[in-house]
Design a protein around this motif. Sequence first.
Motif, short mmCIF file in Angstrom:
data_model
loop_
_atom_site.label_atom_id
_atom_site.label_comp_id
_atom_site.label_asym_id
_atom_site.label_seq_id
_atom_site.Cartn_x
_atom_site.Cartn_y
_atom_site.Cartn_z
N ASP A 112 0.82 -1.21 0.00
CA ASP A 112 0.00 0.00 0.00
C ASP A 112 0.86 1.26 0.00
O ASP A 112 0.59 2.21 -0.74
N ARG A 113 1.90 1.27 0.83
CA ARG A 113 2.77 2.45 0.89
C ARG A 113 3.55 2.61 -0.41
O ARG A 113 3.70 3.73 -0.92
N GLN A 124 1.27 4.04 -2.87
CA GLN A 124 1.01 5.44 -2.53
C GLN A 124 2.12 6.33 -3.08
O GLN A 124 1.87 7.46 -3.50
#
Length: 111
Positions: free
Chosen positions: A14-15, A18
């Motif tokens: 997810d990071r 992002q």
Amino acid sequence: MDDLLIQIGKRILDRRKQLHWTQEELAENADVTSQTVSTAELGKKALRPENIIRISVALGVSTDYILRGIVTEADYAALNQKYSVLTPKQYRHLEDIVDSYIAAIHDEQKA
């Protein structure tokens, strides 16, 4: 343990997304192999401690966030550093955006 590895992998994935990075870009920035990133994101294999540190530094998050999903004072400080360069007008605009985001989350949780 497998569930924990999957959760860790999801936080890394997810990071990374992002930041709009590929697995290869994360691997390069963290000085690990692309295979290390891939197996970590899939939750297939535990990371060595030094690789956890390298990946968290590259992603700009704490190891507590990677390992346990906890936002620490260091994470808050990193965010503070980002918005400290804003003009007062930009800061107030950001505040409006954050307020709107929080309101939307609360509305979503009620539904």
